[in-house]
Design a protein around this motif. Structure first.
Motif, PDB file in Angstrom:
ATOM      1  N   ALA A   1      -9.519   5.152  -1.400  1.00 59.19           N
ATOM      2  CA  ALA A   1      -9.926   3.811  -0.972  1.00 59.19           C
ATOM      3  C   ALA A   1     -11.382   3.517  -1.319  1.00 59.19           C
ATOM      4  CB  ALA A   1      -9.718   3.657   0.530  1.00 59.19           C
TER       5      ALA A   1
ATOM      6  N   THR B   1       0.866  -1.186   0.000  1.00 55.92           N
ATOM      7  CA  THR B   1       0.000   0.000   0.000  1.00 55.92           C
ATOM      8  C   THR B   1       0.904   1.238   0.000  1.00 55.92           C
ATOM      9  OG1 THR B   1      -1.841   1.115   1.119  1.00 55.92           O
ATOM     10  CG2 THR B   1      -0.291  -0.069   2.540  1.00 55.92           C
TER      11      THR B   1
ATOM     12  N   SER C   1      -5.152   0.584  -1.808  1.00 56.99           N
ATOM     13  CA  SER C   1      -4.019  -0.339  -1.622  1.00 56.99           C
ATOM     14  C   SER C   1      -3.488  -0.854  -2.963  1.00 56.99           C
ATOM     15  CB  SER C   1      -4.449  -1.529  -0.763  1.00 56.99           C
ATOM     16  OG  SER C   1      -5.141  -2.473  -1.566  1.00 56.99           O
ATOM     17  N   GLU C   2      -2.337  -1.490  -2.932  1.00 54.30           N
ATOM     18  CA  GLU C   2      -1.772  -2.082  -4.149  1.00 54.30           C
ATOM     19  C   GLU C   2      -2.669  -3.200  -4.688  1.00 54.30           C
ATOM     20  OE1 GLU C   2       0.403   0.304  -5.136  1.00 54.30           O
ATOM     21  OE2 GLU C   2       1.809  -1.263  -5.752  1.00 54.30           O
TER      22      GLU C   2
ATOM     23  N   LYS D   1      -6.383   5.661   1.608  1.00 52.89           N
ATOM     24  CA  LYS D   1      -5.563   5.333   0.428  1.00 52.89           C
ATOM     25  C   LYS D   1      -6.069   4.064  -0.272  1.00 52.89           C
ATOM     26  CE  LYS D   1      -1.692   4.891   2.836  1.00 52.89           C
ATOM     27  NZ  LYS D   1      -2.077   5.290   4.202  1.00 52.89           N
TER      28      LYS D   1
ATOM     29  N   HIS E   1      -0.213   1.514  -7.727  1.00 51.03           N
ATOM     30  CA  HIS E   1      -1.029   2.720  -7.516  1.00 51.03           C
ATOM     31  C   HIS E   1      -0.613   3.798  -8.516  1.00 51.03           C
ATOM     32  CE1 HIS E   1      -2.169   6.509  -5.513  1.00 51.03           C
ATOM     33  NE2 HIS E   1      -3.050   5.834  -4.824  1.00 51.03           N
TER      34      HIS E   1
END
Ligand code: PLP
Length: 382
Positions: A68, A40, A244-245, A242, A46
Motif C-alpha cells: 500500500a 482490493t 488496492s485495485e 495491501k 493487482h
C-alpha cells in the motif's frame, strides 16, 4: 505575497510537483474495476501490475510484491524476514540520515532503532564499518537506506549479510529507475521501494518489495494481509498493507506512459546540469541524467552557506527542502533513541539541500532556482 525586487506576479516553484496519469488514461482501467467488482484483496489488476512490473525489471513475478505504501513494503519485509522483535535481539540498526518512514516501519515491527553514522561520500551506511560494530549482536536485522534514489551497493551488502549472518533490507524508496532488480534477485538482500506521488514511477501511494526468494515475497504479502498465508487463518505477525485495485489501475496507466515520463525526468536533470555548469556549480549539483530520479540536490560547503541559499530561494518564491531533516536523532520522537556517534550525519545533513524538481520544470524556473543558489556564493549564471 509581495516579493520585493522580484515582481508580485511570480508563481511559487514548489519543491516537488508530481504528475500522475490523467483521468482519460485511467478510465479504461477504472471501467475494468466497475466490471470486475473487485476493489482490493489482491485482485486482477493487482496481479496484472505485479506481472508487468516483474517483466519491466526482468525478474520472476514471484520475486516482486506490491504494498500500500513504501512504509508498508518495509514493514512487510521486516516481518517476513525477522518477525517481531524479542528480548534477545531487540534492535534494528539503521541510519539516522533518512526519512522518518524507515524508523517508523522498524518500530511498527517492535524493534528499537539503533542509529549508525553514514559514509560522507555515499551518504549511506558503510558495510565495512558496520561489520565491526559490537552492538550487532543485539540486532535482528539491518535496514540500509539508499538515499535520494542513489543505487545501493548491493554486492557489498550481500557480502555483509552472508558474512555476518544478519538479514539486510534496503530501503530504496526512490530507486525505481536506478535499482538493478536482477542483481537484487541474485542475492540474500531484500529491497523495498516507494511509489508515492513524489517519486518517479507512482501509484499515488504504493510500494514494491523485491527479493530473490519466492517464499519470502509470499510471507511479506501475507504480513500485509492479516497474516493469511494459504488460508483465512492469521499465521504470523501482520497488518493490512495491501495495494488496492484503484492504486493498481494508476500503476498500470503509469506503466503505459513510463517511457515518456522517464525521459521527461532525464531532460529536466540535464537542464539542471547545464545551467549549474554555466555558473561553475556543476560539482555542487547532484542530478541524475541517465535515470529518472526525483531529486535535484545542492551540496553546500557549510550549514551557513546552505542557510543563505535557502533564504535567497525563499525571497524569489522558490521552495527547498532538507528532505531527511538534520537526521532522525534530531526529531522529537527519535531524539531519545539508541545511537552510535553521528559526526558525519551532523556535519552533512545541514549541507544537502533539495531544490525543486518536477518532470515539467521549465528552463525559466531552473534559471530562477539556480540564480538564487549562485547569488549568495558570489556567482552568476553564464
Ligand atoms: C527513505 C524513505 N524511506 C521510506 C519512505 C516511505 O515511503 P512511503 O511514503 O511510500 O510510505 C520514503 C518516502 O518518502 C523515503 O524517502
Amino acid at each position: 505575497v509581495a516579493l520585493t525586487g522580484v515582481g508580485p506576479q511570480l508563481a511559487r516553484v514548489p519543491a516537488n510537483r508530481p504528475r500522475l496519469p490523467s483521468a482519460e488514461r485511467l478510465l479504461p482501467y477504472l471501467r475494468e474495476i466497475d466490471e470486475n467488482r473487485y476493489y482490493t484483496n489482491l485482485g486482477p489488476l493487482h496481479a496484472r501490475l505485479t506481472a508487468r512490473l516483474a517483466g519491466h525489471f526482468g525478474i520472476d513475478e514471484g520475486q516482486l510484491g506490491l504494498a500500500a505504501t513504501g512504509t508498508a513494503a518495509l514493514t512487510g519485509l521486516i516481518l517476513a524476514i525477522a518477525g517481531k522483535a524479542d528480548s534477545a535481539k531487540p534492535y534494528c540498526l539503521c541510519p539516522s540520515y533518512t526519512f522518518a518512514a524507515t524508523a517508523l516501519a522498524i518500530e511498527a515491527c517492535g524493534y528499537r532503532t539503533l542509529f549508525a553514522d553514514i559514509d560522507a561520500e555515499s551518504l549511506a551506511l558503510d558495510p565495512q564499518r558496520i561489520a565491526g560494530t559490537p552492538e550487532l549482536d543485539q540486532c535482528a536485522v539491518v535496514v540500509v537506506v539508499a538515499p535520494y534514489g542513489r543505487p545501493p551497493d548491493l554486492r557489498a551488502w550481500q557480502a555483509f549479510s552472508t558474512t555476518t549472518g544478519l538479514p539486510v533490507i534496503v530501503d530504496a524508496a526512490a530507486c525505481f529507475d536506478t535499482i538493478d532488480a536482477v542483481d537484487v534477485c541474485r542475492g540474500p538482500v531484500a529491497v523495498a521501494m516507494s511509489l508515492h506521488a513524489t517519486k518517479t514511477f507512482s501509484t499515488a501511494e504504493g510500494g514494491i518489495m523485491l527479493a530473490s526468494d519466492f517464499g519470502l515475497i509470499e510471507r511479506a504479502l501475507a504480513a500485509l494481509n492479516f497474516g493469511f498465508l494459504f488460508e483465512r487463518d492469521c499465521a504470523m505477525p501482520s497488518t493490512n498493507g495491501k495495494l488496492s485495485e484503484y492504486h493498481a489501475a494508476v500503476g498500470l496507466a503509469e506503466l503505459d506512459g513510463w517511457a515518456a515520463k522517464r525521459e521527461s525526468f532525464r531532460h529536466v536533470a540535464a537542464m539542471y546540469g547545464e545551467v549549474a555548469a554555466s555558473a561553475g556549480l556543476a560539482e555542487r549539483m547532484e542530478v541524475n541524467t541517465l535515470h529518472a530520479n526525483p531529486y535535484a540536490l545542492f551540496h553546500a560547503s557549510g550549514a551557513d552557506e546552505a542557510a543563505a541559499v535557502v533564504k535567497e530561494l525563499s525571497r524569489v518564491a522558490v521552495d527547498s527542502r532538507y528532505w531527511y531533516g538534520f537526521g532522525l536523532h534530531r526529531q522529537v520522537h527519535f531524539s531519545g533513541g539508541a545511537r552510535m556517534p553521528l559526526p558525519i550525519t551532523d556535519d552533512i545533513a545541514p549541507k544537502v539541500l533539495g531544490l525543486p524538481f518536477a518532470l515539467d520544470l521549465g528552463l525559466a524556473d531552473i534559471n530562477r532556482v539556480l540564480s538564487a543558489v549562485a547569488s549568495p556564493l558570489g556567482r552568476r549564471l553564464g
